[in-house]
Write a protein that holds these residues in place. Structure first.
Motif, mmCIF file in Angstrom:
data_model
loop_
_atom_site.group_PDB
_atom_site.id
_atom_site.type_symbol
_atom_site.label_atom_id
_atom_site.label_comp_id
_atom_site.label_asym_id
_atom_site.label_seq_id
_atom_site.Cartn_x
_atom_site.Cartn_y
_atom_site.Cartn_z
ATOM 1 N N ARG A 1 -7.642 8.287 -0.393
ATOM 2 C CA ARG A 1 -8.876 7.483 -0.431
ATOM 3 C C ARG A 1 -9.618 7.455 0.903
ATOM 4 N NH1 ARG A 1 -10.269 7.646 -5.156
ATOM 5 N NH2 ARG A 1 -11.663 5.857 -4.959
ATOM 6 N N ASN B 1 -10.209 4.751 11.810
ATOM 7 C CA ASN B 1 -11.568 4.368 12.217
ATOM 8 C C ASN B 1 -11.484 3.554 13.511
ATOM 9 O OD1 ASN B 1 -14.086 3.251 12.545
ATOM 10 N ND2 ASN B 1 -14.310 2.552 10.421
ATOM 11 N N CYS C 1 -20.060 0.117 14.555
ATOM 12 C CA CYS C 1 -19.518 1.445 14.870
ATOM 13 C C CYS C 1 -20.566 2.349 15.503
ATOM 14 C CB CYS C 1 -18.973 2.096 13.609
ATOM 15 S SG CYS C 1 -17.667 1.128 12.846
ATOM 16 N N ASN D 1 -14.244 7.328 6.917
ATOM 17 C CA ASN D 1 -13.561 7.695 5.681
ATOM 18 C C ASN D 1 -13.914 9.157 5.403
ATOM 19 O OD1 ASN D 1 -12.900 8.151 2.943
ATOM 20 N ND2 ASN D 1 -13.071 5.965 2.504
ATOM 21 N N GLY E 1 -15.984 -3.018 1.064
ATOM 22 C CA GLY E 1 -15.825 -1.588 1.349
ATOM 23 C C GLY E 1 -16.722 -0.694 0.513
ATOM 24 N N THR F 1 0.855 -1.183 0.000
ATOM 25 C CA THR F 1 0.000 0.000 0.000
ATOM 26 C C THR F 1 0.890 1.232 0.000
ATOM 27 O OG1 THR F 1 -1.856 1.081 1.112
ATOM 28 C CG2 THR F 1 -0.188 0.139 2.553
ATOM 29 N N HIS G 1 -19.412 9.754 12.278
ATOM 30 C CA HIS G 1 -18.514 8.621 12.504
ATOM 31 C C HIS G 1 -17.328 8.739 11.554
ATOM 32 C CE1 HIS G 1 -16.793 4.744 12.787
ATOM 33 N NE2 HIS G 1 -17.313 4.274 11.667
ATOM 34 N N ARG H 1 -4.574 -5.453 2.624
ATOM 35 C CA ARG H 1 -4.473 -3.987 2.541
ATOM 36 C C ARG H 1 -5.843 -3.314 2.462
ATOM 37 N NH1 ARG H 1 -2.462 -2.635 -3.652
ATOM 38 N NH2 ARG H 1 -4.306 -3.444 -4.723
ATOM 39 N N ARG I 1 -13.920 10.702 2.740
ATOM 40 C CA ARG I 1 -14.739 10.847 1.516
ATOM 41 C C ARG I 1 -16.199 10.524 1.801
ATOM 42 N NH1 ARG I 1 -13.643 7.574 -2.818
ATOM 43 N NH2 ARG I 1 -12.709 6.042 -1.451
ATOM 44 N N TRP J 1 -2.030 6.735 -1.285
ATOM 45 C CA TRP J 1 -3.312 6.060 -1.534
ATOM 46 C C TRP J 1 -4.188 6.163 -0.291
ATOM 47 C CZ3 TRP J 1 -6.888 2.717 0.244
ATOM 48 C CH2 TRP J 1 -7.843 2.242 -0.646
HETATM 49 O O1 UT7 Z 1 -16.916 2.018 10.088
HETATM 50 C C1 UT7 Z 1 -17.798 1.534 9.135
HETATM 51 C C2 UT7 Z 1 -17.146 0.544 8.287
HETATM 52 N N1 UT7 Z 1 -16.233 0.943 7.287
HETATM 53 C C3 UT7 Z 1 -16.473 1.837 6.325
HETATM 54 O O2 UT7 Z 1 -17.392 2.599 6.367
HETATM 55 C C4 UT7 Z 1 -15.548 1.848 5.143
HETATM 56 C C5 UT7 Z 1 -16.329 2.111 3.878
HETATM 57 N N2 UT7 Z 1 -15.525 1.948 2.664
HETATM 58 C C6 UT7 Z 1 -14.472 2.699 2.359
HETATM 59 O O3 UT7 Z 1 -14.072 3.565 3.125
HETATM 60 C C7 UT7 Z 1 -13.806 2.506 1.018
HETATM 61 O O4 UT7 Z 1 -14.634 1.688 0.221
HETATM 62 C C8 UT7 Z 1 -12.397 1.886 1.124
HETATM 63 C C9 UT7 Z 1 -11.424 2.879 1.737
HETATM 64 C C10 UT7 Z 1 -12.442 0.624 1.962
HETATM 65 C C11 UT7 Z 1 -11.880 1.530 -0.263
HETATM 66 O O5 UT7 Z 1 -11.823 2.693 -1.061
HETATM 67 P P1 UT7 Z 1 -12.370 2.657 -2.553
HETATM 68 O O6 UT7 Z 1 -12.101 3.966 -3.144
HETATM 69 O O7 UT7 Z 1 -13.804 2.195 -2.488
HETATM 70 O O8 UT7 Z 1 -11.424 1.600 -3.230
HETATM 71 P P2 UT7 Z 1 -11.834 0.242 -3.942
HETATM 72 O O9 UT7 Z 1 -12.266 -0.780 -2.944
HETATM 73 O O10 UT7 Z 1 -12.772 0.567 -5.079
HETATM 74 O O11 UT7 Z 1 -10.457 -0.201 -4.560
HETATM 75 C C12 UT7 Z 1 -9.813 0.584 -5.596
HETATM 76 C C13 UT7 Z 1 -8.433 -0.010 -5.848
HETATM 77 C C14 UT7 Z 1 -8.439 -1.516 -5.999
HETATM 78 O O12 UT7 Z 1 -7.475 -1.870 -6.970
HETATM 79 P P3 UT7 Z 1 -7.937 -2.235 -8.463
HETATM 80 O O13 UT7 Z 1 -8.836 -3.422 -8.312
HETATM 81 O O14 UT7 Z 1 -8.642 -1.029 -8.989
HETATM 82 O O15 UT7 Z 1 -6.646 -2.530 -9.152
HETATM 83 C C15 UT7 Z 1 -7.964 -2.013 -4.658
HETATM 84 O O16 UT7 Z 1 -7.306 -3.262 -4.735
HETATM 85 O O17 UT7 Z 1 -7.593 0.278 -4.740
HETATM 86 C C16 UT7 Z 1 -6.981 -0.936 -4.293
HETATM 87 N N3 UT7 Z 1 -6.752 -0.847 -2.856
HETATM 88 C C17 UT7 Z 1 -5.614 -0.364 -2.348
HETATM 89 N N4 UT7 Z 1 -4.497 0.109 -2.922
HETATM 90 C C18 UT7 Z 1 -3.518 0.524 -2.097
HETATM 91 C C19 UT7 Z 1 -7.593 -1.181 -1.867
HETATM 92 N N5 UT7 Z 1 -6.998 -0.950 -0.677
HETATM 93 C C20 UT7 Z 1 -5.774 -0.434 -0.955
HETATM 94 C C21 UT7 Z 1 -4.702 0.001 -0.155
HETATM 95 N N6 UT7 Z 1 -3.588 0.469 -0.756
HETATM 96 N N7 UT7 Z 1 -4.743 -0.025 1.188
#
Ligand code: UT7
Length: 330
Positions: A37, A282, A112, A255, A217, A29, A252, A151, A257, A33
């Motif tokens: 994000r 979080n 949460c 994230n 996520g 990671t 809460h 990750r 975003r 990023w």
């Molecule tokens: O407390 C309540 C519970 N939790 C939440 O509310 C969390 C809610 N969700 C989120 O905050 C977001 O969905 C995340 C932060 C978990 C993920 O962000 P995203 O913008 O939705 O990313 P994504 O899951 O669409 O993934 C985009 C890309 C993927 O790669 P590919 O498939 O496009 O090549 C992931 O594999 O980012 C990749 N990715 C990462 N890259 C670097 C996912 N995690 C990571 C990371 N570092 N840690």
């Protein structure tokens, strides 16, 4: 009907701080990023000798000191956590004993939103006159349940505890309106599947990784951004207020975003939205009380201000409340 006001607050944060740069060293990671994000820059992780009950007791002790109360003044302890010391006995009884309190205690497990569910529940006991002094603590040690090779989850969470003392008052402070909800249909999108009666505890369970938190996520993201605006509108209306009357929105911290996207539709001034996710990540059930404590420390709230607290999480659940700030110092 009695009102209820927050008269004390205290937190416990583990000593060990893990920055994004530290995580980069063992998972694929990157700091950029994670920050772009999620808004997270670092989080605190419990050492082996720091656990749910220990962190909760430290936070409650500070909140009692602030309220000028002692454990013997408590009529009830409500613990909000998803990561108790054990499945049985309830961590609330461990905390009650370690505090030296002589009162009932129970645990709320609603993801949460746990602290919000606990706060709203405590308010009912005070409003009916059944009790007059309640301790509420939001505490989580999610780090124990993370797959540190994954990750998509391990970068998001941090550990900590935040406690408040809620006391009955005749003054018009405390919870003015609230909303709570649950939609279990998509519950397994955010889950720790192992350790319950649904899954046999054996090597197969461990090999599947059921002991770790798993999350879809993007679906949780959509759920959060969909649920936050209507629950805020509902409680603001129920309190006979308009959005402009709210001094500070306290969402809460899952994230940055989610916070931006959920509040954009309500056209809320960015200055009025509190966030400390960059510092803690979080912290699940501890997220809202840690915000409250930071808000007081940063002098972002005055007596009589309306705060809008809003939370969402595993279950899936949501909970929100308008709180009119008023302490025993007013
Ligand atoms: O407390 C309540 C519970 N939790 C939440 O509310 C969390 C809610 N969700 C989120 O905050 C977001 O969905 C995340 C932060 C978990 C993920 O962000 P995203 O913008 O939705 O990313 P994504 O899951 O669409 O993934 C985009 C890309 C993927 O790669 P590919 O498939 O496009 O090549 C992931 O594999 O980012 C990749 N990715 C990462 N890259 C670097 C996912 N995690 C990571 C990371 N570092 N840690």
């Amino acid at each position: 009907m009695n009102h209820s006001r927050i008269t004390g607050w205290g937190k416990y944060i583990p000593e060990k701080c893990l920055s994004n740069l530290d995580i980069e060293k063992f998972v694929n990671t990157g700091h950029d990023w994670i920050v772009s994000r999620t808004g997270i820059e670092q989080r605190y992780i419990a050492n082996d000798d720091e656990n749910c009950s220990m962190m909760a007791v430290k936070a409650i002790e500070k909140s009692l000191e602030q309220a000028n109360r002692s454990a013997s003044d408590l009529d009830l302890i409500i613990v909000a956590t998803n990561t108790p010391d054990y499945l049985v006995p309830s961590v609330s009884s461990i905390i009650q004993h370690n505090l030296g309190a002589n009162c009932p205690a129970f645990t709320v497990v609603t993801g949460c939103t746990g602290f919000m569910y606990a706060l709203i529940t405590a308010h009912q006991f005070l409003a009916t006159g059944a009790y007059s002094c309640i301790s509420i603590v939001g505490v989580d040690t999610i780090s124990r349940f993370l797959d540190w090779n994954d990750r998509t989850t391990c970068v998001l969470f941090g550990d900590g505890a935040g406690a408040v003392v809620l006391e009955a008052t005749n003054k018009p402070y405390g919870i003015i309106s609230f909303d709570m909800g649950s939609d279990g249909a998509k519950g397994m999108q955010l889950a720790i599947p192992g350790f319950g009666s649904a899954v046999k505890m054996d090597h197969a369970m461990l090999n599947r990784g059921d002991q770790f938190l798993s999350m879809v996520g993007s679906d949780i993201f959509k759920f959060a951004t969909r649920i936050v605006p209507p629950t805020i509108r509902k409680i603001v209306d129920a309190a006979d207020l308009v959005l402009n009357d709210i001094a500070l929105f306290v969402p809460h911290q899952a994230n940055i975003r989610i916070i931006e996207s959920a509040t954009k539709e309500l056209v809320i001034d960015k200055e009025k939205i509190f966030s400390n996710i960059h510092h803690y990540g979080n912290t699940s059930a501890a997220s809202i009380p840690l915000c409250l404590i930071d808000i007081v420390a940063q002098k972002r709230v005055n007596i009589g201000d309306y705060l809008c607290l809003v939370s969402f999480g595993a279950g899936l659940t949501w909970a929100s409340a308008i709180v009119r700030w008023g302490t025993h110092l007013d």
